[in-house]
Scaffold this active site. Structure first.
Site, PDB file in Angstrom:
ATOM      1  N   GLY A   8       0.827  -1.201   0.000  1.00 16.07           N
ATOM      2  CA  GLY A   8       0.000   0.000   0.000  1.00 16.07           C
ATOM      3  C   GLY A   8       0.859   1.246   0.000  1.00 16.07           C
ATOM      4  O   GLY A   8       1.900   1.289   0.645  1.00 16.07           O
ATOM      5  N   GLY A  67     -10.840  13.690  21.110  1.00 12.20           N
ATOM      6  CA  GLY A  67     -11.723  13.636  22.274  1.00 12.20           C
ATOM      7  C   GLY A  67     -12.891  12.699  22.052  1.00 12.20           C
ATOM      8  O   GLY A  67     -14.013  12.995  22.462  1.00 12.20           O
ATOM      9  N   ALA A  68     -12.629  11.574  21.387  1.00  9.19           N
ATOM     10  CA  ALA A  68     -13.700  10.594  21.165  1.00  9.19           C
ATOM     11  C   ALA A  68     -14.214  10.085  22.511  1.00  9.19           C
ATOM     12  O   ALA A  68     -13.453   9.988  23.478  1.00  9.19           O
ATOM     13  CB  ALA A  68     -13.183   9.434  20.325  1.00  9.19           C
ATOM     14  N   ASP A  84       5.123  -5.403   5.863  1.00 14.01           N
ATOM     15  CA  ASP A  84       5.673  -6.718   6.200  1.00 14.01           C
ATOM     16  C   ASP A  84       5.707  -7.651   4.982  1.00 14.01           C
ATOM     17  O   ASP A  84       6.666  -8.388   4.773  1.00 14.01           O
ATOM     18  CB  ASP A  84       4.905  -7.355   7.368  1.00 14.01           C
ATOM     19  CG  ASP A  84       3.401  -7.337   7.136  1.00 14.01           C
ATOM     20  OD1 ASP A  84       2.957  -6.883   6.055  1.00 14.01           O
ATOM     21  OD2 ASP A  84       2.667  -7.768   8.034  1.00 14.01           O
ATOM     22  N   ARG A  89       0.759  -4.865  -5.421  1.00 18.15           N
ATOM     23  CA  ARG A  89       0.928  -6.146  -4.744  1.00 18.15           C
ATOM     24  C   ARG A  89       1.195  -7.150  -5.871  1.00 18.15           C
ATOM     25  O   ARG A  89       0.617  -7.047  -6.945  1.00 18.15           O
ATOM     26  CB  ARG A  89      -0.321  -6.498  -3.937  1.00 18.15           C
ATOM     27  CG  ARG A  89      -0.553  -5.538  -2.778  1.00 18.15           C
ATOM     28  CD  ARG A  89      -1.559  -6.049  -1.752  1.00 18.15           C
ATOM     29  NE  ARG A  89      -1.439  -5.303  -0.492  1.00 18.15           N
ATOM     30  CZ  ARG A  89      -1.883  -4.050  -0.315  1.00 18.15           C
ATOM     31  NH1 ARG A  89      -2.473  -3.430  -1.315  1.00 18.15           N
ATOM     32  NH2 ARG A  89      -1.728  -3.427   0.847  1.00 18.15           N
ATOM     33  N   HIS A 112     -10.113   5.240   2.098  1.00 21.17           N
ATOM     34  CA  HIS A 112      -8.834   5.485   1.429  1.00 21.17           C
ATOM     35  C   HIS A 112      -8.356   6.930   1.473  1.00 21.17           C
ATOM     36  O   HIS A 112      -7.205   7.195   1.122  1.00 21.17           O
ATOM     37  CB  HIS A 112      -8.905   5.017  -0.027  1.00 21.17           C
ATOM     38  CG  HIS A 112      -8.718   3.544  -0.178  1.00 21.17           C
ATOM     39  ND1 HIS A 112      -9.737   2.642   0.070  1.00 21.17           N
ATOM     40  CD2 HIS A 112      -7.632   2.805  -0.505  1.00 21.17           C
ATOM     41  CE1 HIS A 112      -9.291   1.415  -0.134  1.00 21.17           C
ATOM     42  NE2 HIS A 112      -8.026   1.486  -0.481  1.00 21.17           N
ATOM     43  N   THR A 167       4.106   2.256   5.652  1.00 21.08           N
ATOM     44  CA  THR A 167       2.707   1.851   5.721  1.00 21.08           C
ATOM     45  C   THR A 167       1.998   2.761   6.712  1.00 21.08           C
ATOM     46  O   THR A 167       2.602   3.167   7.705  1.00 21.08           O
ATOM     47  CB  THR A 167       2.543   0.382   6.192  1.00 21.08           C
ATOM     48  OG1 THR A 167       1.193   0.193   6.627  1.00 21.08           O
ATOM     49  CG2 THR A 167       3.471   0.061   7.350  1.00 21.08           C
ATOM     50  N   ARG A 212      -5.082   7.435   3.037  1.00 21.78           N
ATOM     51  CA  ARG A 212      -3.826   7.018   2.387  1.00 21.78           C
ATOM     52  C   ARG A 212      -3.159   8.155   1.637  1.00 21.78           C
ATOM     53  O   ARG A 212      -1.961   8.075   1.345  1.00 21.78           O
ATOM     54  CB  ARG A 212      -4.100   5.902   1.368  1.00 21.78           C
ATOM     55  CG  ARG A 212      -4.424   4.588   1.953  1.00 21.78           C
ATOM     56  CD  ARG A 212      -4.081   3.470   0.964  1.00 21.78           C
ATOM     57  NE  ARG A 212      -4.194   2.193   1.630  1.00 21.78           N
ATOM     58  CZ  ARG A 212      -3.281   1.721   2.477  1.00 21.78           C
ATOM     59  NH1 ARG A 212      -2.193   2.405   2.731  1.00 21.78           N
ATOM     60  NH2 ARG A 212      -3.462   0.565   3.060  1.00 21.78           N
ATOM     61  N   ASP A 219      -0.246   1.901   8.660  1.00 18.01           N
ATOM     62  CA  ASP A 219      -0.830   1.116   9.753  1.00 18.01           C
ATOM     63  C   ASP A 219       0.003   1.103  11.029  1.00 18.01           C
ATOM     64  O   ASP A 219      -0.482   0.710  12.087  1.00 18.01           O
ATOM     65  CB  ASP A 219      -1.059  -0.325   9.285  1.00 18.01           C
ATOM     66  CG  ASP A 219      -1.989  -0.379   8.078  1.00 18.01           C
ATOM     67  OD1 ASP A 219      -2.850   0.519   7.951  1.00 18.01           O
ATOM     68  OD2 ASP A 219      -1.845  -1.294   7.249  1.00 18.01           O
ATOM     69  N   ASP A 270       2.288  -0.928  11.920  1.00 21.24           N
ATOM     70  CA  ASP A 270       2.240  -2.300  12.449  1.00 21.24           C
ATOM     71  C   ASP A 270       3.546  -3.059  12.209  1.00 21.24           C
ATOM     72  O   ASP A 270       3.561  -4.283  12.096  1.00 21.24           O
ATOM     73  CB  ASP A 270       1.076  -3.064  11.810  1.00 21.24           C
ATOM     74  CG  ASP A 270       1.194  -3.122  10.292  1.00 21.24           C
ATOM     75  OD1 ASP A 270       2.103  -2.473   9.733  1.00 21.24           O
ATOM     76  OD2 ASP A 270       0.370  -3.806   9.662  1.00 21.24           O
ATOM     77  N   GLY A 309      -6.136   0.807   9.442  1.00 22.30           N
ATOM     78  CA  GLY A 309      -5.118   0.237  10.320  1.00 22.30           C
ATOM     79  C   GLY A 309      -4.997  -1.282  10.237  1.00 22.30           C
ATOM     80  O   GLY A 309      -4.234  -1.870  10.986  1.00 22.30           O
ATOM     81  N   ARG A 310      -5.782  -1.898   9.367  1.00 28.43           N
ATOM     82  CA  ARG A 310      -5.796  -3.378   9.290  1.00 28.43           C
ATOM     83  C   ARG A 310      -5.859  -3.984  10.697  1.00 28.43           C
ATOM     84  O   ARG A 310      -6.765  -3.661  11.444  1.00 28.43           O
ATOM     85  CB  ARG A 310      -4.569  -3.866   8.502  1.00 28.43           C
ATOM     86  CG  ARG A 310      -4.707  -3.551   7.014  1.00 28.43           C
ATOM     87  CD  ARG A 310      -3.649  -4.275   6.210  1.00 28.43           C
ATOM     88  NE  ARG A 310      -2.311  -3.971   6.738  1.00 28.43           N
ATOM     89  CZ  ARG A 310      -1.198  -4.577   6.372  1.00 28.43           C
ATOM     90  NH1 ARG A 310      -1.244  -5.557   5.495  1.00 28.43           N
ATOM     91  NH2 ARG A 310      -0.034  -4.209   6.865  1.00 28.43           N
TER      92      ARG A 310
END
Lengths: 323, 323, 323, 323
Positions: free
Chosen positions: A15, A190-191, A107, A76, A254, A130, A257, A132, A134, A175-176
């Site tokens: 991505g 402030g959610a 990854d 990909r 999206h 990425t 992104r 994410d 992660d 964020g997968r």
């Protein structure tokens, strides 16, 4: 310092993420300062298989380093999953006399590089790109800060209309499998509630809070796309405890992104681009160029490519602000 | 945990910085979770002298935590420089039974807190809030990231017109004696040259580069306001080496102070607000609540209030990209 | 000029739209200049029924006129659909000695005002406030330009990732039955295809274009939510003509309602607020305060509350750019 | 329809303005739909003199139509002021068989086109592209709305810090001799005072207001760069009537020229690009392609190139909001 590396190939894969162009610019600038030739491989492993290379120079990249997306395009690649695809990729490396590779991606990209390393012996460095966040080996991945900044602008907008109507909103962020974008954007706006894959109590917190929701104010729930409960399930659970609530859903998707990278991602792209290039020149290989404890740092590839967990500090913030 | 602290007073002082409202929100949320009363003191030390207090609660702050500026307003106070002013401030603390204070501001604010500590014995914690990033005890001060993001949006705009005309622009950014905003915004925008107080070679780099400038492209120079050479002097030196250059100047000024805080500053405000409050509850005092090596961390006050230096990594980037 | 009007009541109703606070500010400023008292009625017709009034003054509104949402909050009111509800609303008008009313909202709001006029005789003016731009009597409704600007920023972001992957995106924008947001945001972002309720050929254009799509570039389709074909149907039709296409969907949703109003919407809110107030003072009633042919203009209410059609000029642009 | 025009040349000249790339895209799209070849002339009249042409196509322009600046670059040309320069420009037109020209720029550009018309007989249409909104023949010039939107974001930022400190700010905006950017951005930000070239009373309004300024709130003065009184003179006059005021100055400068165009400017660029091209095809020449009374409209060149005056409606708003 004299380096055996005369020609580096670079590509972006997986991505796209804001800051990739800044990283390309930094790699070009560093390579030029050492008299090293730089070639860009288009569409990730696809371009490596198809021998789709273009020359890169820092002056051209300087003009677009502040833009989102990636000049080299990304993809990909199923073909690279095959032995044939990897052989073709290797041939491209040899045919173009690429002495080293830099891969910017997630990854999946790094696993691909390991497979390539198993059949060839080209030095390579990975840059974690990425949104994410992660990937281990870096505190923040390239694109994460920009995605969070895009998300909070959207959630700020939603707050305007939510407060005008005293409405409950469920906002799904990307964020997968990772809750990083969720917890950062949720806390930053402030959610009232944040649902992330790394927490089990979060849904209990939400239901306890919203049980007594009196429609006298806005109520914003940020849901990470990777959370065990999908938005639709969250909605039905909310309706169970408080049937009269009018719910609205917003999936940011999206748009997270794209956009010009934030200052932090431009700096990160620059830092990781410089680190990756100098590491190759100094004979390093099979490492991830990251930024840890506010310093550029190299980490070995093996075992690194696993989930980047939400730590206790963040979980405590989640409990304090949404519990 | 039982704390002797029943009532905390908080104020913002010195220059305002984006993220201050997020910090106020976090302090209120944390205080409430411990059953502690929170009062806001308006206009910094001025309000402390004039006994200008308002009650604060997290629900009200939740709605404005994403906005720039500071709900409590801020000020520089000459009166507090006097013994009489400090006595009046102390009386306000006592009259309102404030068991502890949290001050959000820069080095001047912290020096003020030390003076107050010398005559009273009220525990206090400082939160470094300034766009200049010139405080030690934290890797980044509250407001810095937002100011840099505002600066890069402006410089991106300037790039559009600079490239349309193949023009040379001098862009002055804020930072007082610190080159942080200058080097971050300059690198993030692919500036051709960056002038900061912490470097002496930078002007040489600039003159060498611009000597041969061919008007075939844009050329952007970012000048930190604290640089030894003022913009006007830089202009004349440029004209000396390349008389035909048409120069344009843009001073970004106070727009860098405002605007909704970036995600990083909202997170930082939340983290430092929580840390400052829990530190007081745990009996700490005379500390700065900072964020170092990607972790919240307390540092002793004394000696900390000095310039935050541009490190080698950043200077090397300056040489690589602008040398 | 002496006016019989001593006290005006104002409310926002229906969906909120950026610029409503600017209109409130302008009404307050104008009323004050004539020594007229202004009261704000909260939550639209709901507040009118519940006698939920607050005093308004221009100094307080000046500080928030640039913010999205509406200070008075807004609501849709089922109770006002009943004779009892309308009687209660009328009583609120009488009890508070409101000599005139200004309603900011969409067609539903205006129909409500006509019902109220049938039982009372309070002069009133309507200000068309909706992002959908579906009201006649004005070339642009309050909030439309802001919604389009929010939409194009999102679509620009999507373009970054779409071009990085050479992907096809379907972007759904708001507008209820109106294609205005769709055609404006689609044309403004260089969309390859735009689907709006007012066009029948648009889907044919799309299918003809995408039949031969070669995955060598991004392809962006903007779909107005009111289009006869829902996004899901469009997807299946695309797959029919070109089965290999990987489709991505982004529904922009409520973020288009929020955010600080654009310059055009702030100016429009100011202009319509001034016009509505002066019109009441000059004895007008039952009119819509609009902006037509680049001038403020009043239009009679009756018959006005119908769909605002996409004109030939816009349809020709659709054919030229997406045909 | 069969047109004698087979090849159009287009250039951007004078100051760049957001929306120019959208206009180029629209011209390319329209030309292609008629099978007409389009060439871009770089750096305005300079490129016309130097025969610096590039081919343009809509697919390439579609990807950058949303970006600020101008792909063709722009310049002011002294050489074109000479007979020799104009002869060379004419030769470029003949050598490349340009059947018609489209010039995007301001009044200087249009005067240049008239000179060229006097020696050649190439049909041409002008598109008013300048942020200053100082051209007649159109209600709004290309770039004006974007510049105002950039200005209001900056002034909103300044409001944050001004209110945090209860400070008086003088904000200078662009516009050369025109007060349009000043009055639009000032009104849109709730400025307390606005100084524009077209008003004489404005300074009196300011001094009356600020005489009694109590430092209890922010006070924002927007000054158009073309105002008779320079910022420095305004400062001294303010100090005369209220010596204790601490003044801050912000000159927004060139950031108003850049950035991605607003939706309105993208639509305007598209509309004027289509109109200019179709007008040439239909045999028109010596006209300005404008947008008047919410419709595309052609106006004769002669006499048009004079100042675009602030009308009574705007002056009345100035008196109401700042008087």
């Amino acid at each position: 310092m004299v380096s055996k590396i005369k020609h580096i190939g670079i590509f972006t894969s997986g991505g796209d993420a804001p800051g990739m162009n800044a990283a390309l610019f930094a790699v070009a600038k560093t390579a030029e300062s050492y008299g090293i030739k730089l070639s860009g491989i288009r569409r990730g492993f696809e371009g490596l298989i198809d021998n789709d290379l273009i020359p890169l120079n820092s002056r051209q990249l300087q003009r677009i380093m502040h833009l989102g997306g990636t000049l080299l395009k990304t993809a990909r690649s199923d073909r690279f999953m095959t032995a044939l695809g990897q052989q073709k990729a290797l041939r491209t490396v040899q045919k173009n006399n690429l002495d080293a590779l830099i891969a910017i991606g997630g990854d999946g990209t790094f696993r691909g590089m390991l497979s390539l390393a198993n059949i060839g012996n080209t030095p390579f460095i990975g840059i974690p790109g990425t949104i994410d966040n992660d990937i281990t080996g870096t505190d923040y991945t390239l694109g994460f800060d920009s995605a969070v900044n895009t998300a909070i602008k959207c959630i700020d907008n939603i707050r305007d209309t939510a407060e005008s109507h005293n409405r409950v909103f469920l906002v799904e962020v990307m964020g997968r499998d990772s809750g990083y974008i969720g917890i950062y954007s949720g806390l930053s706006c402030g959610a009232d509630s944040i649902l992330i894959p790394e927490s089990d109590e979060d849904i209990t917190y939400l239901l306890n809070k919203i049980k007594n929701y009196d429609s006298e104010d806005a109520f914003i729930v940020v849901v990470a796309e990777g959370d065990a409960l999908r938005v639709e399930e969250v909605m039905s659970q909310i309706r169970n405890v408080n049937p009269h609530i009018e719910l609205r859903v917003a999936k940011l998707g999206h748009i997270q992104r794209g956009g010009n990278p934030s200052a932090q991602d431009r700096m990160l792209g620059i830092r990781l681009g410089v680190l990756a290039t100098t590491a190759l020149i100094e004979g390093e290989s099979g490492k991830i160029a990251g930024f840890c404890n506010n310093k550029p740092s190299l980490s070995p590839f093996e075992g690194l490519v696993k989930k980047h967990l939400i730590n206790t500090e963040l979980k405590d913030l989640l409990t304090l602000f949404c519990g």
